[in-house]
Motif scaffolding. Structure first.
Motif, PDB file in Angstrom:
ATOM      1  N   THR A  42       0.818  -1.214   0.000  1.00 51.09           N
ATOM      2  CA  THR A  42       0.000   0.000   0.000  1.00 51.09           C
ATOM      3  C   THR A  42       0.852   1.264   0.000  1.00 51.09           C
ATOM      4  O   THR A  42       0.323   2.363  -0.151  1.00 51.09           O
ATOM      5  CB  THR A  42      -0.931   0.041   1.229  1.00 51.09           C
ATOM      6  N   LEU A  43       2.167   1.101   0.191  1.00 49.13           N
ATOM      7  CA  LEU A  43       3.047   2.263   0.288  1.00 49.13           C
ATOM      8  C   LEU A  43       3.677   2.602  -1.054  1.00 49.13           C
ATOM      9  O   LEU A  43       3.857   1.741  -1.913  1.00 49.13           O
ATOM     10  CB  LEU A  43       4.157   1.994   1.310  1.00 49.13           C
ATOM     11  N   THR A  44       4.011   3.868  -1.208  1.00 47.69           N
ATOM     12  CA  THR A  44       4.753   4.342  -2.369  1.00 47.69           C
ATOM     13  C   THR A  44       5.836   5.295  -1.867  1.00 47.69           C
ATOM     14  O   THR A  44       5.767   5.773  -0.724  1.00 47.69           O
ATOM     15  CB  THR A  44       3.839   5.098  -3.356  1.00 47.69           C
ATOM     16  N   PRO A  45       6.840   5.561  -2.686  1.00 50.90           N
ATOM     17  CA  PRO A  45       7.854   6.526  -2.255  1.00 50.90           C
ATOM     18  C   PRO A  45       7.258   7.864  -1.834  1.00 50.90           C
ATOM     19  O   PRO A  45       7.802   8.550  -0.962  1.00 50.90           O
ATOM     20  CB  PRO A  45       8.734   6.671  -3.498  1.00 50.90           C
ATOM     21  N   ASP A  56       4.703   8.371  -0.042  1.00 49.62           N
ATOM     22  CA  ASP A  56       4.313   8.317   1.366  1.00 49.62           C
ATOM     23  C   ASP A  56       5.476   8.736   2.273  1.00 49.62           C
ATOM     24  O   ASP A  56       5.277   9.375   3.300  1.00 49.62           O
ATOM     25  CB  ASP A  56       3.852   6.907   1.742  1.00 49.62           C
ATOM     26  N   LEU A  75       7.001  -2.813  -0.532  1.00 51.42           N
ATOM     27  CA  LEU A  75       7.233  -1.503  -1.123  1.00 51.42           C
ATOM     28  C   LEU A  75       7.963  -1.618  -2.462  1.00 51.42           C
ATOM     29  O   LEU A  75       7.583  -0.990  -3.455  1.00 51.42           O
ATOM     30  CB  LEU A  75       8.038  -0.629  -0.159  1.00 51.42           C
ATOM     31  N   ARG A 131       5.683  -3.062  -5.043  1.00 54.55           N
ATOM     32  CA  ARG A 131       4.716  -2.070  -5.502  1.00 54.55           C
ATOM     33  C   ARG A 131       5.339  -1.143  -6.543  1.00 54.55           C
ATOM     34  O   ARG A 131       4.714  -0.830  -7.574  1.00 54.55           O
ATOM     35  CB  ARG A 131       4.217  -1.262  -4.305  1.00 54.55           C
ATOM     36  N   VAL A 132       6.553  -0.708  -6.297  1.00 57.54           N
ATOM     37  CA  VAL A 132       7.235   0.182  -7.240  1.00 57.54           C
ATOM     38  C   VAL A 132       7.423  -0.518  -8.591  1.00 57.54           C
ATOM     39  O   VAL A 132       7.165   0.057  -9.653  1.00 57.54           O
ATOM     40  CB  VAL A 132       8.603   0.624  -6.672  1.00 57.54           C
ATOM     41  N   ASP A 174       3.963  -0.996 -10.300  1.00 58.76           N
ATOM     42  CA  ASP A 174       3.452   0.269 -10.827  1.00 58.76           C
ATOM     43  C   ASP A 174       4.150   0.648 -12.130  1.00 58.76           C
ATOM     44  O   ASP A 174       3.552   1.236 -13.028  1.00 58.76           O
ATOM     45  CB  ASP A 174       3.647   1.386  -9.796  1.00 58.76           C
ATOM     46  N   ARG A 175       5.423   0.280 -12.215  1.00 58.79           N
ATOM     47  CA  ARG A 175       6.198   0.662 -13.402  1.00 58.79           C
ATOM     48  C   ARG A 175       5.974  -0.284 -14.565  1.00 58.79           C
ATOM     49  O   ARG A 175       5.839   0.147 -15.717  1.00 58.79           O
ATOM     50  CB  ARG A 175       7.689   0.695 -13.050  1.00 58.79           C
ATOM     51  N   PRO A 191       1.029  -2.170 -14.101  1.00 58.83           N
ATOM     52  CA  PRO A 191       0.081  -1.414 -13.278  1.00 58.83           C
ATOM     53  C   PRO A 191      -1.253  -2.118 -13.081  1.00 58.83           C
ATOM     54  O   PRO A 191      -1.884  -1.976 -12.032  1.00 58.83           O
ATOM     55  CB  PRO A 191      -0.089  -0.097 -14.047  1.00 58.83           C
ATOM     56  N   ALA A 231      -0.831  -4.456 -10.287  1.00 58.36           N
ATOM     57  CA  ALA A 231      -0.756  -3.709  -9.031  1.00 58.36           C
ATOM     58  C   ALA A 231      -2.153  -3.355  -8.535  1.00 58.36           C
ATOM     59  O   ALA A 231      -2.474  -3.509  -7.347  1.00 58.36           O
ATOM     60  CB  ALA A 231       0.071  -2.442  -9.227  1.00 58.36           C
TER      61      ALA A 231
END
Length: 328
Positions: A57-60, A62, A181, A184-185, A188-189, A192, A195
């Protein structure tokens, strides 16, 4: 797209009725302990799954919020780090709890914020971004903060070393969060759609995992629960109430806006009881996990109740838990 929408609905449904699943799981454990006690061997693994979900659930962004609002993050984290362990120690002393139960309450007090705080902040019209950031900070600091408090407060009563507990927390909390984390990165890249699908269904997975943890601990402590005195339940109720009250009070007194004061209440009052349970089972007698297990049930009653009260104060309907993580 239909599959994604179905996942979102399942996640929202399971999160919204989380308390119901907790109560049902506990009831099954009380009625047929043998059904769930084998799960006790996998509590650390279950918690790792939940922490992986939190990482997802986290992204940079955050973590960049820490730079945007360092004051509020520091206030929320410090209030939890100081108040909850101190409250636990005072309750252990004042209520004269037996050694094993006392250590369980200390473990609970020293635990970082749980993902329950993020869900309840959303439902209670708080600042969700701040909530996620404070939870992340306290979780990442847990390998240092938690064993330090336990060694300081329990001292001569325990044989567990700082390094042993820090290593356990690192394995079942920090590594899964960081892995989530990073995953997720990457998703997303490069994927998506995957994700989004993962985020839509993970609330249901987290809810199921927490229910399994609570059921296992209840099953392992059936006799203790039936014989537990009112003092044990009082310790759980008072500790939770003090945390919620202190969080909101400190937030208000330090000039936080109403939504951030609410966030501080949930961050301080809702602990990562699953981590306390895992450490209790790993290092101490199973009965040590009794108070954290009871807390896991109780704070998933008081959290939604307070969130509902906050939302009604605003004169707006309580939102559904769509897309929110489950609570530990």
């Amino acid at each position: 797209m239909n599959v994604l929408r179905l996942g979102e609905r399942i996640g929202a449904f399971t999160s919204t009725y989380f308390v119901v699943w907790i109560l049902l799981g506990s009831a099954v454990a009380l009625y047929s302990p043998a059904t769930v006690t084998p799960l006790g061997d996998h509590i650390a693994l279950f918690l790792g799954v939940i922490m992986l979900g939190m990482g997802l659930t986290l992204t940079p962004a955050d973590f960049r919020r820490i730079l945007d609002r360092p004051r509020d993050v520091l206030i929320g984290a410090m209030t939890q780090w100081i108040c909850m362990p101190v409250f636990a120690y005072l309750l252990v002393t004042l209520l004269d709890l037996p050694r094993e139960l006392g250590i369980g309450l200390l473990l609970l007090g020293a635990a970082p914020g749980g993902t329950a705080s993020n869900v309840m902040t959303y439902l209670g019209r708080g600042d969700v971004a701040l909530s996620v950031t404070i939870t992340s900070v306290t979780t990442l600091a847990a390998p240092l903060v938690m064993p330090a408090w336990i060694v300081l407060l329990a001292g001569e009563e325990i044989t567990v070393t700082f390094s042993a507990m820090a290593e356990e927390i690192l394995l079942i909390v920090l590594i899964p969060v960081v892995a989530g984390l990073v995953l997720r990165v990457l998703l997303d890249r490069y994927a998506p759609a995957v994700a989004k699908a993962g985020l839509s269904i993970f609330p249901a997975i987290s809810v199921l995992t927490i229910v399994l943890i609570v059921a296992a601990i209840v099953g392992l402590n059936v006799d203790e629960i039936y014989s537990a005195s009112a003092v044990v339940f009082l310790a759980v109720i008072v500790h939770n109430a003090l945390g919620l009250g202190a969080g909101y009070g400190v937030g208000s007194l330090t000039g936080m806006s109403e939504d951030r004061a609410r966030t501080c209440a949930f961050e301080v009052g809702l602990q990562n009881s699953g981590l306390a349970v895992a450490l209790a089972v790993a290092f101490f007698d199973p009965v040590t996990a009794l108070i954290p297990a009871l807390f896991s049930v109780w704070h998933n009653v008081t959290g939604p109740a307070l969130a509902t009260a906050f939302a009604r104060t605003d004169g707006t309907p309580v939102p559904t838990a769509d897309g929110a993580s489950a609570a530990d």
